[in-house]
Design a protein around this motif. Structure first.
Motif, PDB file in Angstrom:
ATOM      1  N   THR A  93      38.314  51.120  43.688  1.00 45.78           N
ATOM      2  CA  THR A  93      37.673  51.518  42.433  1.00 45.78           C
ATOM      3  C   THR A  93      38.014  52.966  42.081  1.00 45.78           C
ATOM      4  N   ALA A  94      37.682  53.341  40.849  1.00 45.70           N
ATOM      5  CA  ALA A  94      37.928  54.704  40.386  1.00 45.70           C
ATOM      6  C   ALA A  94      37.245  55.722  41.302  1.00 45.70           C
ATOM      7  N   PHE A 132      33.124  54.791  34.281  1.00 48.54           N
ATOM      8  CA  PHE A 132      34.121  53.861  34.832  1.00 48.54           C
ATOM      9  C   PHE A 132      34.172  53.894  36.354  1.00 48.54           C
ATOM     10  N   LYS A 133      33.166  54.489  36.982  1.00 49.38           N
ATOM     11  CA  LYS A 133      33.277  54.753  38.419  1.00 49.38           C
ATOM     12  C   LYS A 133      33.510  53.500  39.247  1.00 49.38           C
ATOM     13  N   ASN A 134      32.930  52.377  38.826  1.00 53.66           N
ATOM     14  CA  ASN A 134      33.091  51.155  39.620  1.00 53.66           C
ATOM     15  C   ASN A 134      34.188  50.241  39.092  1.00 53.66           C
ATOM     16  N   ARG A 135      34.933  50.714  38.094  1.00 50.94           N
ATOM     17  CA  ARG A 135      36.000  49.908  37.519  1.00 50.94           C
ATOM     18  C   ARG A 135      37.175  49.842  38.500  1.00 50.94           C
ATOM     19  N   GLN A 136      37.730  48.647  38.640  1.00 53.09           N
ATOM     20  CA  GLN A 136      38.915  48.521  39.481  1.00 53.09           C
ATOM     21  C   GLN A 136      40.054  49.278  38.808  1.00 53.09           C
ATOM     22  N   ILE A 137      40.869  49.977  39.577  1.00 54.72           N
ATOM     23  CA  ILE A 137      41.807  50.925  38.970  1.00 54.72           C
ATOM     24  C   ILE A 137      42.875  50.272  38.095  1.00 54.72           C
TER      25      ILE A 137
ATOM     26  N   LEU B 223      43.894  37.871  46.058  1.00 55.96           N
ATOM     27  CA  LEU B 223      43.666  37.249  44.750  1.00 55.96           C
ATOM     28  C   LEU B 223      42.186  37.213  44.380  1.00 55.96           C
ATOM     29  N   LEU B 224      41.318  37.464  45.358  1.00 56.82           N
ATOM     30  CA  LEU B 224      39.895  37.240  45.116  1.00 56.82           C
ATOM     31  C   LEU B 224      39.063  38.502  45.002  1.00 56.82           C
ATOM     32  N   THR B 225      39.590  39.652  45.400  1.00 48.53           N
ATOM     33  CA  THR B 225      38.724  40.829  45.424  1.00 48.53           C
ATOM     34  C   THR B 225      39.460  42.094  45.001  1.00 48.53           C
ATOM     35  N   ASN B 226      38.665  43.071  44.582  1.00 46.87           N
ATOM     36  CA  ASN B 226      39.203  44.386  44.228  1.00 46.87           C
ATOM     37  C   ASN B 226      38.696  45.455  45.171  1.00 46.87           C
ATOM     38  N   ASP B 227      38.316  45.034  46.366  1.00 46.66           N
ATOM     39  CA  ASP B 227      37.722  45.968  47.302  1.00 46.66           C
ATOM     40  C   ASP B 227      38.420  45.762  48.651  1.00 46.66           C
ATOM     41  N   LEU B 228      38.956  46.845  49.195  1.00 52.30           N
ATOM     42  CA  LEU B 228      39.745  46.735  50.423  1.00 52.30           C
ATOM     43  C   LEU B 228      38.929  46.151  51.586  1.00 52.30           C
ATOM     44  N   LYS B 229      37.673  46.611  51.709  1.00 53.16           N
ATOM     45  CA  LYS B 229      36.847  46.111  52.819  1.00 53.16           C
ATOM     46  C   LYS B 229      36.603  44.610  52.672  1.00 53.16           C
ATOM     47  N   LYS B 230      36.304  44.195  51.432  1.00 55.79           N
ATOM     48  CA  LYS B 230      36.087  42.766  51.201  1.00 55.79           C
ATOM     49  C   LYS B 230      37.366  41.978  51.440  1.00 55.79           C
TER      50      LYS B 230
END
Lengths: 245, 386
Positions: A93-94, A132-137, B223-230
């Motif tokens: 995230t941002a 936008f802090k939690n927006r995916q980059i 394909l399922l997440t935008n979070d590295l830990k997840k």
């Protein structure tokens, strides 16, 4: 302006596969300037910054940050790489990207905590990206991504800021926002060094300029040396820009 | 379930977890191909280690294999740096060379060793419970579980200690380097862990299928997440899930366990690739369709804005005038109505105030990419996203 030298480069030569991209550069950047590095493609502008930051090893020469080698002065320096140098599809995230700016002061193994998070949120607010802090980059526009990079540099809370083409691919609003923050940094006594492409805006944005094309052509105050003569020497063609002073 | 069955599933699960963790970072670093190379080129390391110890589960094998894995990476980078060939070519040059050295060594000494190419390439999970780890005559469980378990513990320890360093050096090596968080150390650290994991896993699943265990769970999680830990967690879940269901599939079909595990991995990836909420194929197709309708909506609104005369704004005439199919006209009209951008009075369509504002701002945004006011509309309209 104080006459303290923030960055001093002596006899710097850098080569890729034994082909020199920077030849015998001598450069003294005074503290508190907002400096543009200009030059044609392949002039070695990014290479110069990367050499100062010890990302590329030069084959000759020495670089000093406030009189000491970079390795001892890392905490004084912040870096904004070219936007295109990272993968914006990276799952983060941002806010997380801005937090990376605190990793240097944390050192190895230690994790960022509340203090680092607070500083990062403040930096996001300063560049107008708090919403936008939690927006995916990857969901950010080019200008927003550049603001995130700027926030990441701000959170490093450095004395010297190096920025590699911060205006590349950003809209006019963001460009204004970024330059205002850079001017604020200078007001606070920081030194800001920017690889810059748009020659038209040099007199408006910067007070110091370095002309570079493998060799150093000229360096000094914009009002003294930003002229057709130096531009022609740097770009190799008869270069004319309307310089509004 | 017999204890052997439980042990096999346990080994398979631990292998899957140990592979998924370095695999996640390899996928993010776009280095999936290098696992392919490593999994082959550890062969000479294993063979040489085996000749010295004559024990397939000796730690020396793992060390030798890890060394040849890292050697692969070093050689690939060396060839690449000459600037004469690209990375994929360099990989293609290095690993067959090292692999063939291993093959020749095996063939030359095949008479007195119990090591054959099939065993190295394919592995055999079913035999894993037979090789026990004994301490002064006491049975401590299957040897391979101890080996891969130890590797997993080390991997987890390194992951927790260096998560931040791994993340920043993967995302932005330049920044990591400028901060003194040496991305080179992280790079070779990851390569070493990958090599060690590969050799630890090869006993169970073979050198080829270990690639699937490293790459497929991570690629699916991506394909399922935008979070590295997840992403790490999901990769682990997919790995373990396919290890266990793969085992039962093999049990029912009476076939190769490692082959079944990999097949399940492939099926899971295919399913997620098709149905993932954001990055999945159907989701992308749906988004494209929505975008098409939204472009039509804008065209339609612009047309309304440009024409005062009533015959240009009659519902029935829209089909002919803008030259759309009936279905499309209907979905565009519905979308505009739903967002309060038009009103229809006696079959005459007019723009509302909101519709006018939206049209100007949207066109402005598309042309200049400047308008920050469009931001609050982005969530509703695919057209203005990313």
């Amino acid at each position: 302006m104080s006459e303290k030298i923030a960055v001093r480069i002596d006899d710097l030569t850098v080569a890729y596969n034994y082909k020199p991209v920077l030849w015998d550069i001598d450069l003294a950047i005074p503290e508190g300037v907002l400096m543009a590095i200009v030059g044609p493609n392949g002039a070695g502008k990014s290479t110069l910054i990367k050499s100062i930051l010890d990302i590329i090893k030069p084959i000759a020469g020495s670089i000093q940050i406030y009189g000491k080698p970079y390795k001892k002065q890392r905490s004084l320096v912040a870096y904004v790489p070219q936007k295109g140098s990272v993968d914006w599809d990276f799952p983060t995230t941002a806010l997380d990207v801005v937090m990376m700016g605190t990793y240097g002061s944390l050192g190895w193994i230690k994790r960022p905590g509340q203090k680092q998070k607070k500083a990062s949120l403040e930096a996001l607010e300063k560049v107008g990206m708090l919403a936008f802090k939690n927006r995916q980059i990857s969901q950010l526009s080019g200008g927003q991504q550049q603001r995130i990079f700027l926030a990441r540099a701000l959170v490093q809370n450095a004395s010297i800021y190096f920025m590699d083409e911060p205006f590349q691919g950003v809209d006019a609003t963001t460009e204004k926002a970024i330059i205002n923050i850079l001017k604020e940094l200078r007001k606070a006594g920081k030194t800001v060094i920017v690889v810059h492409h748009d020659l038209q805006t040099v007199p408006e944005y910067f007070d110091w300029v370095t002309f570079l094309n493998v060799k150093k052509i000229a360096t000094g105050p914009v009002k003294d040396i930003f002229n057709d003569d130096n531009l022609t020497k740097t770009y190799g063609i008869n270069y004319k820009v309307s310089v509004q002073q | 379930m017999s204890s052997a069955q439980i042990e096999i599933q346990l080994i398979a699960s631990v292998v899957a977890i140990a592979c998924a963790i370095p695999g996640t970072f390899l996928v993010l670093r776009k280095m999936a191909l290098i696992t392919d190379a490593i999994s082959h080129s550890i062969l000479p390391g294993i063979v040489i280690g085996f000749f010295i110890t004559h024990d397939l589960s000796s730690p020396l094998l793992i060390i030798m294999a890890a060394a040849s894995g890292v050697l692969t990476v070093v050689l690939v980078e060396f060839i690449q740096k000459t600037g004469l060939v690209k990375e994929d070519t360099a990989i293609g040059l290095v690993f067959p060379a090292l692999f063939s050295i291993g093959i020749i060594l095996i063939a030359q000494n095949a008479n007195d060793v119990h090591l054959d190419v099939d065993a190295v390439l394919l592995g055999e999970l079913a035999f894993a419970p037979f090789d026990r780890f004994m301490i002064s005559g006491i049975n401590m469980g299957p040897k391979s579980l101890w080996i891969i378990g130890t590797i997993l513990l080390i991997t987890l320890g390194l992951l927790f200690a260096f998560f931040k360093e791994l993340k920043v050096s993967t995302f932005d090596a330049g920044l990591a380097s400028a901060m003194g968080l040496s991305p080179v150390v992280m790079h070779y650290g990851l390569m070493t862990v990958s090599s060690i994991t590969t050799v630890g896993a090869f006993d169970a699943v073979g050198a080829i299928l270990v690639i699937a265990l490293m790459i497929a769970p991570a690629a699916t999680a991506y394909l399922l997440t935008n979070d590295l830990k997840k992403m790490l967690l999901l990769a682990v879940i997919f790995g373990v899930g396919s290890a266990i269901s793969g085992y039962w599939m093999a049990h029912i079909l009476d076939t190769s366990i490692s082959g079944s595990m990999t097949t399940v991995l492939g099926i899971i990836f295919l399913f997620v690739y098709l149905f993932a909420p954001n990055k999945g194929l159907f989701s992308v197709l749906y988004r494209q369709r929505q975008q098409r309708i939204e472009v039509s909506l804008l065209t339609f609104l612009l047309h309304l804005g440009n024409h005062k005369e009533e015959e240009e704004r009659h519902v029935k005439h829209l089909n002919e005038h803008i030259n759309w199919q009936k279905v499309q006209s209907k979905s565009v009209l519905d979308l505009a109505l739903k967002n309060n951008m038009i009103i229809i009075h006696n079959d005459i369509v007019s723009l509302t105030k909101k519709g006018k504002k939206f049209t100007t701002e949207a066109i402005d945004y598309i042309v200049t990419n400047k308008n920050s006011e469009i931001e609050n509309m982005k969530d509703r309209f695919f057209l203005f996203r990313g």
